[in-house]
Design a protein around this motif. Sequence first.
Motif, PDB file in Angstrom:
ATOM      1  N   THR A   1       0.658  -1.331  -0.052  1.00 29.12           N
ATOM      2  CA  THR A   1      -0.005  -0.039  -0.147  1.00 29.12           C
ATOM      3  C   THR A   1       0.811   1.151   0.216  1.00 29.12           C
ATOM      4  OG1 THR A   1      -1.385  -1.233   1.598  1.00 29.12           O
ATOM      5  CG2 THR A   1      -1.777   1.123   1.116  1.00 29.12           C
TER       6      THR A   1
ATOM      7  N   TRP B   1       4.869   2.674  -2.540  1.00 30.20           N
ATOM      8  CA  TRP B   1       4.898   3.585  -3.750  1.00 30.20           C
ATOM      9  C   TRP B   1       4.230   4.919  -3.352  1.00 30.20           C
ATOM     10  CZ3 TRP B   1       8.354   1.720  -6.940  1.00 30.20           C
ATOM     11  CH2 TRP B   1       8.437   0.318  -6.780  1.00 30.20           C
TER      12      TRP B   1
ATOM     13  N   ILE C   1      -0.517   6.024  -6.024  1.00 27.10           N
ATOM     14  CA  ILE C   1      -0.159   6.096  -7.606  1.00 27.10           C
ATOM     15  C   ILE C   1      -1.292   6.721  -8.458  1.00 27.10           C
ATOM     16  CG2 ILE C   1       0.010   4.391  -9.491  1.00 27.10           C
ATOM     17  CD1 ILE C   1       2.497   4.626  -8.348  1.00 27.10           C
TER      18      ILE C   1
ATOM     19  N   ILE D   1      -1.584  10.435  -7.792  1.00 28.62           N
ATOM     20  CA  ILE D   1      -0.368  11.065  -8.566  1.00 28.62           C
ATOM     21  C   ILE D   1      -0.628  11.221 -10.075  1.00 28.62           C
ATOM     22  CG2 ILE D   1       1.803  10.980  -9.107  1.00 28.62           C
ATOM     23  CD1 ILE D   1       2.142   9.681  -6.211  1.00 28.62           C
ATOM     24  N   TYR D   2      -1.077   9.863 -10.778  1.00 26.56           N
ATOM     25  CA  TYR D   2      -1.484  10.025 -12.247  1.00 26.56           C
ATOM     26  C   TYR D   2      -2.485  11.007 -12.544  1.00 26.56           C
ATOM     27  CZ  TYR D   2      -2.164   8.537 -16.798  1.00 26.56           C
ATOM     28  OH  TYR D   2      -2.028   8.616 -18.093  1.00 26.56           O
TER      29      TYR D   2
ATOM     30  N   HIS E   1      -1.433  14.379 -12.607  1.00 28.57           N
ATOM     31  CA  HIS E   1      -0.403  14.611 -13.933  1.00 28.57           C
ATOM     32  C   HIS E   1      -1.114  14.553 -15.258  1.00 28.57           C
ATOM     33  CE1 HIS E   1       2.428  12.990 -16.977  1.00 28.57           C
ATOM     34  NE2 HIS E   1       1.762  12.043 -17.149  1.00 28.57           N
TER      35      HIS E   1
ATOM     36  N   GLU F   1      -2.115  17.959 -18.130  1.00 31.89           N
ATOM     37  CA  GLU F   1      -2.060  17.809 -19.771  1.00 31.89           C
ATOM     38  C   GLU F   1      -3.434  18.222 -20.234  1.00 31.89           C
ATOM     39  OE1 GLU F   1       0.993  14.358 -20.394  1.00 31.89           O
ATOM     40  OE2 GLU F   1      -0.762  14.023 -20.871  1.00 31.89           O
TER      41      GLU F   1
ATOM     42  N   ILE G   1      -5.862   4.967 -18.912  1.00 35.09           N
ATOM     43  CA  ILE G   1      -4.737   4.115 -17.978  1.00 35.09           C
ATOM     44  C   ILE G   1      -4.791   2.798 -18.626  1.00 35.09           C
ATOM     45  CG2 ILE G   1      -4.162   3.135 -15.836  1.00 35.09           C
ATOM     46  CD1 ILE G   1      -5.043   5.540 -14.514  1.00 35.09           C
TER      47      ILE G   1
ATOM     48  N   LYS H   1      -2.941   2.805 -22.059  1.00 41.74           N
ATOM     49  CA  LYS H   1      -1.275   3.059 -21.848  1.00 41.74           C
ATOM     50  C   LYS H   1      -0.815   1.794 -21.273  1.00 41.74           C
ATOM     51  CE  LYS H   1      -0.981   8.089 -21.468  1.00 41.74           C
ATOM     52  NZ  LYS H   1      -0.851   9.135 -20.833  1.00 41.74           N
TER      53      LYS H   1
ATOM     54  N   TRP I   1      -3.630  -2.485 -16.330  1.00 39.36           N
ATOM     55  CA  TRP I   1      -4.151  -1.866 -15.097  1.00 39.36           C
ATOM     56  C   TRP I   1      -5.216  -1.153 -15.482  1.00 39.36           C
ATOM     57  CZ3 TRP I   1      -2.124   3.109 -12.550  1.00 39.36           C
ATOM     58  CH2 TRP I   1      -2.914   3.337 -11.215  1.00 39.36           C
TER      59      TRP I   1
ATOM     60  N   ARG J   1       6.652  14.871  -7.731  1.00 44.65           N
ATOM     61  CA  ARG J   1       7.497  14.350  -8.755  1.00 44.65           C
ATOM     62  C   ARG J   1       8.988  14.238  -7.973  1.00 44.65           C
ATOM     63  NH1 ARG J   1       5.359  17.155 -14.164  1.00 44.65           N
ATOM     64  NH2 ARG J   1       4.223  15.336 -14.889  1.00 44.65           N
TER      65      ARG J   1
ATOM     66  N   GLY K   1       9.608  11.426  -6.267  1.00 43.37           N
ATOM     67  CA  GLY K   1       9.423  10.106  -6.934  1.00 43.37           C
ATOM     68  C   GLY K   1      10.573   9.583  -7.589  1.00 43.37           C
ATOM     69  N   LYS K   2      11.703  10.360  -7.318  1.00 42.08           N
ATOM     70  CA  LYS K   2      13.050   9.909  -7.959  1.00 42.08           C
ATOM     71  C   LYS K   2      13.489   8.365  -7.503  1.00 42.08           C
ATOM     72  CE  LYS K   2      13.352  13.754 -10.516  1.00 42.08           C
ATOM     73  NZ  LYS K   2      12.656  13.342 -11.756  1.00 42.08           N
TER      74      LYS K   2
ATOM     75  N   TRP L   1      11.610   5.994  -6.985  1.00 40.19           N
ATOM     76  CA  TRP L   1      11.016   4.874  -7.440  1.00 40.19           C
ATOM     77  C   TRP L   1      12.004   4.120  -8.292  1.00 40.19           C
ATOM     78  CZ3 TRP L   1       5.831   7.577  -9.388  1.00 40.19           C
ATOM     79  CH2 TRP L   1       4.959   7.594  -8.225  1.00 40.19           C
TER      80      TRP L   1
END
Lengths: 164, 164
Positions: free
Chosen positions: A3, A6, A18, A21-22, A25, A29, A41, A44, A49, A96, A99-100, A102
């Motif tokens: 859980t 991530w 996740i 965050i997505y 993101h 856009e 999702i 992609k 998923w 972000r 998230g490095k 990850w």
Amino acid sequence: MMTGTWSLTDKKGKQRGILSIYILHTLKEKPKSGYEILMEIKEKTEDTWTPSKGTIYPLLKQLKDEGLIKIKEQGKRGKNIFTITSEGKKILNNLRKQGKDWREKFLQFRKLFSEILGEKTVNIINLITEISEIAFSLPEEKKEETLGILDRCLIDLKKLNNKA
Amino acid sequence: MMTGTWSLTDKKGKQRGILSIYILHTLKEKPKSGYEILMEIKEKTEDTWTPSKGTIYPLLKQLKDEGLIKIKEQGKRGKNIFTITSEGKKILNNLRKQGKDWREKFLQFRKLFSEILGEKTVNIINLITEISEIAFSLPEEKKEETLGILDRCLIDLKKLNNKA
DNA sequence: TATTAATATTACGATTTCGAACGGTTCGAT
DNA sequence: ATCGAACCGTTCGAAATCGTAATATTAATA
């Protein structure tokens, strides 16, 4: 899978998974509805998923209540088109940065999975994983050379394949 | 990350998460205590994942109650040394067969994460994805050559990296 | 026109795992 | 003798997400 592993913690101390965050993101856009994000999702990730409807809708509501996204307009069939707020953008940028880590996690988990599955191609997986991690870590100005190396590798593999 | 996505369903219809699967796997190799398993994972993943004590101990109890593992012996300080049962081995083998999908999932998630993090290396991702797909699809008797090609690629990338 | 499919969302119990707090037992160092 | 660290386990609320069912509204198809 795990859980919180991530999840990232934003600058307000709030943990974000996740999907949150997505969402931030992708809304940055372009404005989208819940269903659109869901299907995006799914597409992609090549059907790997599909976030649960039971998750994404309450989450959109939560993010809206928190002021990170807002409803831009409404369409037919009860459709809400969400867009990110400026506050949401700040949170996303902050996330972000965190998230490095990850990247390293991915590498480690890939290794662990291989072990669990008793894969007989461990060496191949490890090599590909290592290749990935180096390729991603190389700076932008080396991109052309990176692509060249990878391209050559791909060509060689294709040749090997065609000798089948 | 996505509670059920990496879970597998055993032949009894019971959902098993990563940690359960790992526990079965590692107890098959050698009897261990909860704490040992915990520390083992922490080590193997280079501190990237330390399963919560609140998770592992109740889980061990659950698996024991289900007959998949048993206490082999007890040590000092209330230590229980678990080992896998024959039933547990069957379940593990069954789960492994189902884990083959993880490979594809992993690649997809890696791609998604890159996008979320704003990594500007889309072409690289695509190349690596293609490389993976071919490398995994090549037959076992081509393994040596495959490894050779990948190894060369890795070496080239490392050289490029060292020219930094 | 009627039926089916797709879009769009809500409700809710279940699952795996986390994080933190708590407690107990050695063991080595001081 | 005392302390701190390491080993060993329990409890429990919180969190992210799943899976499923249900409902409503178009849009497409027969």
